[in-house]
Enzyme design. Structure first.
Site, short mmCIF file in Angstrom:
data_model
loop_
_atom_site.label_atom_id
_atom_site.label_comp_id
_atom_site.label_asym_id
_atom_site.label_seq_id
_atom_site.Cartn_x
_atom_site.Cartn_y
_atom_site.Cartn_z
N SER A 113 -15.75 24.69 1.77
CA SER A 113 -14.68 23.76 1.35
C SER A 113 -15.24 22.48 0.74
O SER A 113 -15.86 22.52 -0.31
CB SER A 113 -13.78 23.48 2.55
OG SER A 113 -12.64 22.79 2.15
N ASP A 134 -13.35 24.65 -2.77
CA ASP A 134 -12.76 25.99 -2.87
C ASP A 134 -11.33 25.94 -3.40
O ASP A 134 -10.64 26.96 -3.44
CB ASP A 134 -12.81 26.72 -1.53
CG ASP A 134 -12.01 26.02 -0.44
OD1 ASP A 134 -11.90 24.78 -0.48
OD2 ASP A 134 -11.48 26.71 0.45
N ASP A 160 -8.51 24.92 -2.35
CA ASP A 160 -7.27 25.11 -1.58
C ASP A 160 -6.52 23.77 -1.48
O ASP A 160 -5.39 23.74 -1.04
CB ASP A 160 -7.55 25.70 -0.19
CG ASP A 160 -8.43 24.83 0.68
OD1 ASP A 160 -9.14 23.96 0.14
OD2 ASP A 160 -8.41 25.01 1.91
MG MG Z 1 -10.96 23.49 1.01
#
Ligand code: MG
Length: 449
Positions: free
Chosen positions: A96, A235, A237
């Protein structure tokens, strides 16, 4: 939390605790847990990604599980691919927003949401026990490679529509979003300028999108007279947003705006957020027919809340948004498309941001040894009424006490030896007064347990 799985799957320094040997075992573990079926595997841009991915895939294949390798892929694309290929699970090799020497392994369910802590505990148990399912030579899993990007963009364009094109600057921090976010924005009809979109595994800014890490993006938006800046973590998200005047839009403001837009787009209903989110959201969505429900911190709890409450939307004040009409995987890239649609329908972001009420938020960290956390929290829960006149208490994750004009959250960190205090009040004086009392209570608690 177990020995390997923490608050967001496994996340460790590569070749220290997170070795190819461990990735191989996690592959065998997941295969043993599933028994049969197929698994989608993707990785972010980190230099260790390929190494860990191949080890993990070998482990899965050895148990007889089929693998669809989508290789370099932002977490939301992996979540999308799980559903597209009707897989039984998905794995993302990602750390992340952590620094480049880290990597991690996170496992996802067929519906796109992450594994719950109960499921991770079961993986942990299998991993510790080390009794793995072993396929005979003629039952070893089959490996295929796939690229779901085109389908992702096609499906996203079915849900998002703009009346005209905008000028958009996208900053992926050289993370996995680089291979998808700028392309989706272009397919929406926008003029796209890409910053830091080289998926090299070497990062040029802090990966967590915040006002400081997005200074370059903010400057670019201003000098190019763009309509918006969109940024992601490693990543993708998560989403961070810069408005048309080059200002980073605070997370709480963005969360309120997008929740409001979701209520307008999909109709009245519940909005899920976490116990660390402020009152701005409640106040902003109420006139739009929204009701806020708070859950534990973390994307799994938000996704579970969405299912349980049949909610319209769920988001954390960290730029992690789950759009259930799309998927239960947090998706910063689809979120970017949604932000553009909001601007298209409602107007410039700098104007919209003014509509969200702002309060005073204060945060503090107090050192607290891990072994004292549980007892200290019990002390706080017992003594909190002595110090504060609150109306409501939420104790699903830490302790949050609320009045109509303020709230305080006491919560031990899941990763560091500290206690966190987060609070919000209508005025600076009130906030500072509350913080003084809160700090005193926490220090007393740590001292006396
Ligand atoms: Mg993330």
């Amino acid at each position: 939390m177990g020995k390997y799985f923490g608050t967001s799957g496994i996340r460790e320094i590569v070749n220290e605790r997170l070795t190819p040997d461990l990735a191989l075992k996690v592959g065998k573990t997941l295969g043993t847990y599933l028994g049969e079926g197929k698994v989608v595997v993707g990785r972010d841009t980190r230099t260790s990604g390929e190494m860990l991915k191949n080890a993990l895939i070998s482990g899965l294949l050895s148990t007889g599980i089929d693998v669809i390798d989508i290789d370099l892929s932002p977490t939301p694309l992996t979540g999308f691919a799980i559903k597209l290929y009707e897989a039984d699970a998905g794995v993302t090799i990602t750390a992340s927003h952590n620094p480049p020497e880290y990597n991690g392994i996170k496992v996802w369910q067929p519906n796109g949401m992450a594994y719950t802590s109960g499921m991770e505990n079961e993986l942990e148990r299998i991993l510790e026990e080390g009794k793995f399912q072993q396929a005979s030579w003629d039952n070893i899993g089959e490996l295929t490679r796939a690229d779901p990007k085109k389908e992702y963009i096609k499906k996203a364009l079915e849900m998002i529509e703009l009346s005209k094109g905008y000028k958009v600057v996208v900053d992926c921090g050289n993370g996995a979003g680089s291979i998808l976010s700028p392309y989706l924005q272009r397919e929406l009809g926008n003029k796209v300028i890409s910053l830091n979109s080289h998926p090299s595994g070497f990062f040029v800014r802090e990966l967590e999108p915040n006002a400081k890490s997005l200074e370059t993006l903010a400057k670019a938006v201003k000098s190019l007279e763009a309509d918006v800046g969109i940024a992601h973590d490693g990543d993708a998200d998560r989403i961070g947003v810069v408005d048309n005047q080059g200002n980073f839009v605070e997370y709480e403001v963005m969360l309120s705006l997008i929740s409001g837009y979701m209520l307008r787009k999909f109709g009245k209903g519940k909005i899920i957020t976490t116990v660390d989110a402020g009152f701005a959201l409640d106040n902003y969505v109420k006139p739009l027919g929204g009701e806020v429900v708070r859950v534990k911190v973390g994307d799994v709890a938000v996704a579970e809340g969405i299912i349980r409450e049949n909610a319209v939307f769920g988001g954390e004040p960290s730029g992690t948004w789950i759009i259930p009409q799309w998927n239960l995987t947090p998706d910063g890239i689809f979120a970017g498309a949604l932000v553009l649609e909001m601007i298209d329908k409602l107007g410039p972001l700098s104007e919209l941001a003014k509509e969200v009420p702002r309060y005073v938020t204060l945060r503090a960290k107090i050192p607290c040894p891990n072994e004292k956390k549980v007892k200290a929290m019990e002390f706080i829960k017992r003594e909190v009424l002595e110090s504060f006149e609150y109306k409501r208490i939420i104790d699903i994750d830490g302790i949050r006490i609320e009045n109509d004009e303020w709230w305080i959250l006491f919560r031990p960190s899941g990763t560091e030896p500290i206690m966190r205090i987060t609070l919000e009040a209508h005025t600076k004086e009130k906030a500072e007064g509350l913080m003084k009392k809160a700090e005193k209570l926490v220090k007393n608690a740590i001292k006396s347990v």
